[in-house]
Design a protein around this motif. Structure first.
Motif, PDB file in Angstrom:
ATOM      1  N   ARG A 155       0.729  -1.178  -0.039  1.00 36.66           N
ATOM      2  CA  ARG A 155       0.176   0.103   0.098  1.00 36.66           C
ATOM      3  C   ARG A 155       0.766   1.329   0.150  1.00 36.66           C
ATOM      4  O   ARG A 155       2.003   1.204   0.578  1.00 36.66           O
ATOM      5  N   LEU A 156       0.523   2.190  -0.832  1.00 37.39           N
ATOM      6  CA  LEU A 156       1.217   3.540  -0.703  1.00 37.39           C
ATOM      7  C   LEU A 156       2.296   3.344  -1.306  1.00 37.39           C
ATOM      8  O   LEU A 156       3.464   4.330  -1.065  1.00 37.39           O
ATOM      9  N   GLN A 157       2.825   2.339  -2.171  1.00 39.22           N
ATOM     10  CA  GLN A 157       4.090   2.160  -2.824  1.00 39.22           C
ATOM     11  C   GLN A 157       4.418   3.579  -3.805  1.00 39.22           C
ATOM     12  O   GLN A 157       5.690   4.034  -3.710  1.00 39.22           O
ATOM     13  N   VAL A 158       3.353   3.936  -4.506  1.00 40.69           N
ATOM     14  CA  VAL A 158       3.790   4.932  -5.660  1.00 40.69           C
ATOM     15  C   VAL A 158       3.973   6.213  -4.770  1.00 40.69           C
ATOM     16  O   VAL A 158       4.996   7.002  -5.080  1.00 40.69           O
ATOM     17  N   LEU A 159       3.699   6.595  -3.403  1.00 37.87           N
ATOM     18  CA  LEU A 159       3.754   7.500  -2.665  1.00 37.87           C
ATOM     19  C   LEU A 159       5.155   7.684  -1.930  1.00 37.87           C
ATOM     20  O   LEU A 159       6.058   8.688  -2.240  1.00 37.87           O
ATOM     21  N   PHE A 160       5.686   6.448  -1.743  1.00 39.77           N
ATOM     22  CA  PHE A 160       6.892   6.407  -1.130  1.00 39.77           C
ATOM     23  C   PHE A 160       8.109   6.451  -2.479  1.00 39.77           C
ATOM     24  O   PHE A 160       9.383   7.058  -2.215  1.00 39.77           O
ATOM     25  N   ARG A 161       7.698   5.836  -3.437  1.00 43.57           N
ATOM     26  CA  ARG A 161       8.674   6.031  -4.803  1.00 43.57           C
ATOM     27  C   ARG A 161       8.692   7.667  -4.996  1.00 43.57           C
ATOM     28  O   ARG A 161       9.769   8.133  -5.465  1.00 43.57           O
ATOM     29  N   ALA A 162       7.614   8.047  -4.954  1.00 45.52           N
ATOM     30  CA  ALA A 162       7.745   9.812  -5.124  1.00 45.52           C
ATOM     31  C   ALA A 162       8.644  10.508  -4.365  1.00 45.52           C
ATOM     32  O   ALA A 162       9.531  11.200  -4.679  1.00 45.52           O
ATOM     33  N   LEU A 163       8.294   9.996  -2.952  1.00 47.11           N
ATOM     34  CA  LEU A 163       9.220  10.724  -1.822  1.00 47.11           C
ATOM     35  C   LEU A 163      10.646  10.414  -2.061  1.00 47.11           C
ATOM     36  O   LEU A 163      11.464  11.284  -1.825  1.00 47.11           O
ATOM     37  N   TYR A 164      11.230   9.282  -2.400  1.00 47.23           N
ATOM     38  CA  TYR A 164      12.427   8.701  -2.710  1.00 47.23           C
ATOM     39  C   TYR A 164      13.098   9.702  -3.780  1.00 47.23           C
ATOM     40  O   TYR A 164      14.146   9.789  -3.853  1.00 47.23           O
ATOM     41  N   PHE A 165      12.301   9.944  -4.919  1.00 44.49           N
ATOM     42  CA  PHE A 165      12.592  10.416  -6.040  1.00 44.49           C
ATOM     43  C   PHE A 165      12.677  11.748  -6.032  1.00 44.49           C
ATOM     44  O   PHE A 165      13.386  12.398  -6.681  1.00 44.49           O
ATOM     45  N   ILE A 166      12.202  12.522  -5.331  1.00 42.82           N
ATOM     46  CA  ILE A 166      12.118  13.938  -5.088  1.00 42.82           C
ATOM     47  C   ILE A 166      13.536  14.777  -4.844  1.00 42.82           C
ATOM     48  O   ILE A 166      13.864  15.621  -5.907  1.00 42.82           O
ATOM     49  N   PRO A 167      14.340  14.123  -4.123  1.00 46.15           N
ATOM     50  CA  PRO A 167      15.729  15.086  -4.112  1.00 46.15           C
ATOM     51  C   PRO A 167      16.551  14.836  -5.813  1.00 46.15           C
ATOM     52  O   PRO A 167      17.261  15.796  -6.077  1.00 46.15           O
ATOM     53  N   TYR A 168      16.042  13.791  -6.306  1.00 45.93           N
ATOM     54  CA  TYR A 168      16.846  13.588  -7.550  1.00 45.93           C
ATOM     55  C   TYR A 168      16.233  14.758  -8.795  1.00 45.93           C
ATOM     56  O   TYR A 168      16.954  15.124  -9.519  1.00 45.93           O
ATOM     57  N   VAL A 169      14.966  15.042  -8.566  1.00 43.13           N
ATOM     58  CA  VAL A 169      14.288  15.817  -9.773  1.00 43.13           C
ATOM     59  C   VAL A 169      14.373  17.457  -9.464  1.00 43.13           C
ATOM     60  O   VAL A 169      14.619  18.164 -10.239  1.00 43.13           O
ATOM     61  N   VAL A 170      14.916  17.586  -8.176  1.00 44.50           N
ATOM     62  CA  VAL A 170      15.348  19.206  -7.886  1.00 44.50           C
ATOM     63  C   VAL A 170      16.655  19.444  -8.250  1.00 44.50           C
ATOM     64  O   VAL A 170      17.470  18.600  -8.448  1.00 44.50           O
TER      65      VAL A 170
END
Length: 272
Positions: free
Chosen positions: A84-99
């Motif tokens: 559950r909420l795997q997509v949310l965690f993936r997005a949170l992990y990925f945020i530093p990379y897209v900044v």
């Protein structure tokens, strides 16, 4: 396709040929250039500043190739267990990379400040970026933080391609989670890991933005890598010909690494 090919010829091939020529001259970046043959390459081979910068590139590779890799594998494995909420965690992990790297570097430069950073709030007034013993590691820490979420997503995608029946068979044979990870997961994502290691080598040789923004290679050259040294030679010392020779030398190293990778790949190294 002709317009796109023409654009590439103008902005890639043309400057590349010019770089080869200028690497054989004493060009300052302005005005005429005098041909001096291989003198720039001879100087680079014996220059202690280049040796120190290459050593820092090696240290950078060891850190950059181990810490984000381990964190990415751990993050991907933990994500693969989440239903559950795997997509949310993936997005949170990925945020530093897209900044943008400029933003990340500026923020972390303030966070590592000895007078107003995180350490100061806890009574630790160490100058992480101003100490020759910690400057390179401190910048690398920031890059690792920026990068590991990207690797986690990449490894997660590779793990999701593994046949679930392999895990079932391993479980029936009595393998625990750790044994399944070693015997099923790692072999299953081996091609992805080898490709990531290859790219890590290339990214290490290209390391520039975070180092230049946060320390500019200092203090006293303690975080200098070849790319920042090239920049200083070209724009601070007005030795554009020497900088071109350094750049071509790094290109040659990268080409050798790619050639070795392609050779091993044809031999089926990824599938062994």
């Amino acid at each position: 396709m002709a317009p796109l090919l023409l654009l590439n010829l103008v902005v890639v091939l043309g400057p590349s040929i010019a770089t080869v020529y200028y690497s054989l001259t004493d060009w300052s970046g302005l005005g005429p250039a005098e041909f001096i043959g291989l003198e720039n390459y001879t100087k680079a081979f014996t220059d202690p500043d280049v040796h120190q910068a290459l050593l820092h590139n090696v240290i950078w590779f060891v850190l950059f190739g181990s810490v984000p890799m381990a964190m990415g594998l751990l993050g991907a494995y933990l994500l693969s267990q989440v239903r559950r909420l795997q997509v949310l965690f993936r997005a949170l992990y990925f945020i530093p990379y897209v900044v943008a790297s400029v933003v990340n570097a500026a923020v972390w430069k303030m966070l590592l400040s000895p007078t107003s950073g995180i350490g100061h709030q806890f009574g630790i007034d160490h100058s992480w970026l101003g100490d020759t013993a910690t400057s390179l590691v401190s910048v690398n820490f920031v890059v690792d933080w920026h990068f590991w979420g990207f690797l986690a997503v990449i490894f997660l995608a590779a793990m999701q391609g593994i046949d679930p029946q392999l895990y079932d068979a391993a479980s029936v044979d009595g393998a625990g989670k750790w044994q399944q990870f070693l015997s099923v997961t790692l072999p299953g994502i081996r091609p992805t890991m080898i490709f990531v290691i290859l790219m890590t080598v290339i990214w290490t040789l290209k390391a520039f933005d975070y180092i230049f923004i946060m320390t500019q290679g200092g203090p006293a050259g303690s975080s200098e890598v070849v790319s920042t040294l090239m920049y200083k030679q070209a724009f601070n010392e007005y030795s554009a010909g020497y900088a071109a020779a350094l750049g071509l030398s790094m290109t040659a190293i990268t080409a050798v690494i790619l050639a070795v990778y392609q050779y091993l790949r044809k031999k089926g190294w990824e599938d062994e």
